[in-house]
Design a protein around this motif. Structure first.
Motif, PDB file in Angstrom:
ATOM      1  N   ASN A   7     -11.158  -6.808  -2.586  1.00 17.88           N
ATOM      2  CA  ASN A   7     -11.333  -8.057  -1.712  1.00 17.88           C
ATOM      3  C   ASN A   7     -10.107  -8.649  -2.149  1.00 17.88           C
ATOM      4  OD1 ASN A   7     -11.948 -10.752  -1.180  1.00 17.88           O
ATOM      5  ND2 ASN A   7     -13.957  -9.905  -0.589  1.00 17.88           N
ATOM      6  N   TYR A   8      -9.447  -9.117  -1.272  1.00 15.72           N
ATOM      7  CA  TYR A   8      -7.950  -9.914  -1.502  1.00 15.72           C
ATOM      8  C   TYR A   8      -8.459 -11.041  -2.460  1.00 15.72           C
ATOM      9  CZ  TYR A   8      -8.959 -13.627   1.858  1.00 15.72           C
ATOM     10  OH  TYR A   8      -9.265 -14.935   2.464  1.00 15.72           O
ATOM     11  N   ARG A   9      -9.512 -11.578  -2.263  1.00 15.30           N
ATOM     12  CA  ARG A   9      -9.879 -13.011  -3.219  1.00 15.30           C
ATOM     13  C   ARG A   9      -9.883 -12.725  -4.646  1.00 15.30           C
ATOM     14  NH1 ARG A   9     -13.234 -13.257   1.082  1.00 15.30           N
ATOM     15  NH2 ARG A   9     -12.842 -14.865   2.674  1.00 15.30           N
ATOM     16  N   ASP A  10      -9.903 -11.385  -5.027  1.00 17.20           N
ATOM     17  CA  ASP A  10      -9.800 -10.873  -6.373  1.00 17.20           C
ATOM     18  C   ASP A  10      -8.584 -10.503  -6.961  1.00 17.20           C
ATOM     19  OD1 ASP A  10     -12.888 -11.260  -6.469  1.00 17.20           O
ATOM     20  OD2 ASP A  10     -13.101  -8.961  -5.797  1.00 17.20           O
ATOM     21  N   VAL A  11      -7.625 -10.349  -6.131  1.00 14.53           N
ATOM     22  CA  VAL A  11      -6.112 -10.060  -6.483  1.00 14.53           C
ATOM     23  C   VAL A  11      -5.663 -11.487  -6.713  1.00 14.53           C
ATOM     24  CG1 VAL A  11      -4.091  -9.183  -5.482  1.00 14.53           C
ATOM     25  CG2 VAL A  11      -6.516  -7.969  -4.933  1.00 14.53           C
ATOM     26  N   ASP A  12      -4.617 -11.622  -7.832  1.00 11.46           N
ATOM     27  CA  ASP A  12      -3.861 -12.610  -8.118  1.00 11.46           C
ATOM     28  C   ASP A  12      -2.803 -12.964  -6.846  1.00 11.46           C
ATOM     29  OD1 ASP A  12      -5.026 -13.007 -10.479  1.00 11.46           O
ATOM     30  OD2 ASP A  12      -3.375 -11.884 -11.480  1.00 11.46           O
ATOM     31  N   ARG A  19      -1.068 -12.009  -1.717  1.00 16.90           N
ATOM     32  CA  ARG A  19      -1.928 -11.303  -2.318  1.00 16.90           C
ATOM     33  C   ARG A  19      -1.760  -9.723  -1.906  1.00 16.90           C
ATOM     34  NH1 ARG A  19      -6.220 -14.579  -4.202  1.00 16.90           N
ATOM     35  NH2 ARG A  19      -6.305 -16.504  -3.429  1.00 16.90           N
ATOM     36  N   PHE A  20      -1.189  -8.869  -2.842  1.00 17.78           N
ATOM     37  CA  PHE A  20      -0.467  -7.487  -2.587  1.00 17.78           C
ATOM     38  C   PHE A  20      -1.705  -6.713  -2.820  1.00 17.78           C
ATOM     39  CE2 PHE A  20       3.424  -9.817  -3.550  1.00 17.78           C
ATOM     40  CZ  PHE A  20       4.172  -9.469  -2.446  1.00 17.78           C
ATOM     41  N   MET A  21      -2.228  -5.864  -2.000  1.00 12.75           N
ATOM     42  CA  MET A  21      -3.483  -5.098  -1.967  1.00 12.75           C
ATOM     43  C   MET A  21      -3.069  -3.615  -2.241  1.00 12.75           C
ATOM     44  SD  MET A  21      -5.711  -7.143  -1.259  1.00 12.75           S
ATOM     45  CE  MET A  21      -7.142  -6.277  -1.158  1.00 12.75           C
ATOM     46  N   ARG A  22      -1.785  -3.107  -2.174  1.00 11.30           N
ATOM     47  CA  ARG A  22      -1.486  -1.943  -2.524  1.00 11.30           C
ATOM     48  C   ARG A  22      -1.887  -1.340  -3.792  1.00 11.30           C
ATOM     49  NH1 ARG A  22       4.260   0.496  -0.798  1.00 11.30           N
ATOM     50  NH2 ARG A  22       3.458   2.581  -0.707  1.00 11.30           N
ATOM     51  N   GLY A  23      -2.052  -1.814  -4.805  1.00  6.77           N
ATOM     52  CA  GLY A  23      -2.371  -1.438  -6.000  1.00  6.77           C
ATOM     53  C   GLY A  23      -3.936  -1.480  -6.143  1.00  6.77           C
ATOM     54  N   PRO A  24      -4.457  -2.536  -5.887  1.00  8.77           N
ATOM     55  CA  PRO A  24      -6.089  -2.532  -6.079  1.00  8.77           C
ATOM     56  C   PRO A  24      -6.539  -1.470  -5.004  1.00  8.77           C
ATOM     57  CG  PRO A  24      -5.227  -4.649  -5.875  1.00  8.77           C
ATOM     58  CD  PRO A  24      -4.113  -3.837  -5.750  1.00  8.77           C
ATOM     59  N   LEU A  25      -5.942  -1.324  -3.851  1.00  8.84           N
ATOM     60  CA  LEU A  25      -6.565  -0.030  -2.879  1.00  8.84           C
ATOM     61  C   LEU A  25      -5.958   1.153  -3.399  1.00  8.84           C
ATOM     62  CD1 LEU A  25      -6.156  -2.333   0.484  1.00  8.84           C
ATOM     63  CD2 LEU A  25      -8.244  -1.708  -0.806  1.00  8.84           C
ATOM     64  N   GLU A  26      -5.209   1.238  -4.386  1.00  6.26           N
ATOM     65  CA  GLU A  26      -4.544   2.503  -4.481  1.00  6.26           C
ATOM     66  C   GLU A  26      -3.909   3.352  -3.691  1.00  6.26           C
ATOM     67  OE1 GLU A  26      -7.936   4.641  -6.552  1.00  6.26           O
ATOM     68  OE2 GLU A  26      -8.209   3.074  -8.093  1.00  6.26           O
ATOM     69  N   CYS A  27      -3.225   2.707  -2.710  1.00  3.71           N
ATOM     70  CA  CYS A  27      -2.441   3.194  -1.778  1.00  3.71           C
ATOM     71  C   CYS A  27      -1.290   3.894  -2.316  1.00  3.71           C
ATOM     72  CB  CYS A  27      -1.906   2.135  -0.711  1.00  3.71           C
ATOM     73  SG  CYS A  27      -3.381   1.113   0.032  1.00  3.71           S
ATOM     74  N   ASP A  28      -0.738   4.958  -1.651  1.00  4.05           N
ATOM     75  CA  ASP A  28       0.343   5.926  -1.896  1.00  4.05           C
ATOM     76  C   ASP A  28       1.256   5.617  -0.890  1.00  4.05           C
ATOM     77  OD1 ASP A  28      -0.668   6.955  -4.202  1.00  4.05           O
ATOM     78  OD2 ASP A  28      -1.753   8.472  -2.893  1.00  4.05           O
ATOM     79  N   LYS A  29       1.207   5.370   0.335  1.00  7.12           N
ATOM     80  CA  LYS A  29       1.951   5.453   1.419  1.00  7.12           C
ATOM     81  C   LYS A  29       1.995   4.203   2.181  1.00  7.12           C
ATOM     82  CE  LYS A  29       2.203  10.399   1.765  1.00  7.12           C
ATOM     83  NZ  LYS A  29       1.543  10.980   0.421  1.00  7.12           N
ATOM     84  N   GLY A  31       1.814  -0.154   2.482  1.00 10.92           N
ATOM     85  CA  GLY A  31       1.536  -1.598   1.851  1.00 10.92           C
ATOM     86  C   GLY A  31       0.462  -2.427   2.701  1.00 10.92           C
ATOM     87  N   PHE A  32      -0.052  -3.324   1.931  1.00 12.36           N
ATOM     88  CA  PHE A  32      -1.062  -4.126   2.617  1.00 12.36           C
ATOM     89  C   PHE A  32      -0.997  -5.447   1.885  1.00 12.36           C
ATOM     90  CE2 PHE A  32      -4.913  -5.829   3.957  1.00 12.36           C
ATOM     91  CZ  PHE A  32      -5.071  -5.329   5.199  1.00 12.36           C
ATOM     92  N   THR A  33      -0.700  -6.526   2.525  1.00 12.91           N
ATOM     93  CA  THR A  33      -0.601  -7.732   2.106  1.00 12.91           C
ATOM     94  C   THR A  33      -1.492  -8.904   2.856  1.00 12.91           C
ATOM     95  OG1 THR A  33       1.388  -7.217   1.357  1.00 12.91           O
ATOM     96  CG2 THR A  33       0.824  -9.591   1.079  1.00 12.91           C
ATOM     97  N   VAL A  34      -2.336  -9.610   2.180  1.00 12.49           N
ATOM     98  CA  VAL A  34      -2.827 -10.768   2.672  1.00 12.49           C
ATOM     99  C   VAL A  34      -2.207 -11.882   2.558  1.00 12.49           C
ATOM    100  CG1 VAL A  34      -5.018 -11.978   3.080  1.00 12.49           C
ATOM    101  CG2 VAL A  34      -5.035  -9.640   2.801  1.00 12.49           C
TER     102      VAL A  34
END
Length: 106
Positions: A7-12, A19-29, A31-34
């Motif tokens: 959940n993006y609200r849980d990301v600093d 809110r960069f979601m690539r790491g929390p979502l464990e994306c390899d290829k 990037g996803f940012t809210v």
């Protein structure tokens, strides 16, 4: 596991909106940012030429402007804009709160 949920609200939040979601979502290829912007927020001018990443900016709500290579592109909710890796871009929010999604990949 074949999926990762976050959940993006849980990301600093960084730079007052991102809110960069690539790491929390464990994306390899991909990037996803809210982006949740306060009125008149301005993002950093940048490009992705070194990494070869193109980006798609999707305006969910509010109003925003994307400046690409000096050209101003007005965005309304539902608009998406793709920006090539070598193009300099800067996101500028309008006079109201806005939400955008940015997806990027090489």
């Amino acid at each position: 596991m074949s999926y990762t949920k976050a959940n993006y609200r849980d990301v600093d939040e960084l730079a007052g909106a991102l809110r960069f979601m690539r790491g929390p979502l464990e994306c390899d290829k991909v990037g996803f940012t809210v982006v949740e912007c306060d009125p008149n927020w301005t993002g950093k001018e940048h490009n992705h030429v070194e990494l070869g990443h193109e980006e798609v900016y999707f305006l969910v709500s509010g109003s925003a402007t994307m400046v690409v290579e000096g050209e101003t592109v007005e965005l309304e909710p539902g608009d998406a804009i793709r920006v090539s890796p070598e193009a300099t871009r800067q996101l500028r929010n309008g006079d109201e709160d806005s939400m955008l999604i940015i997806a990027g990949a090489p």
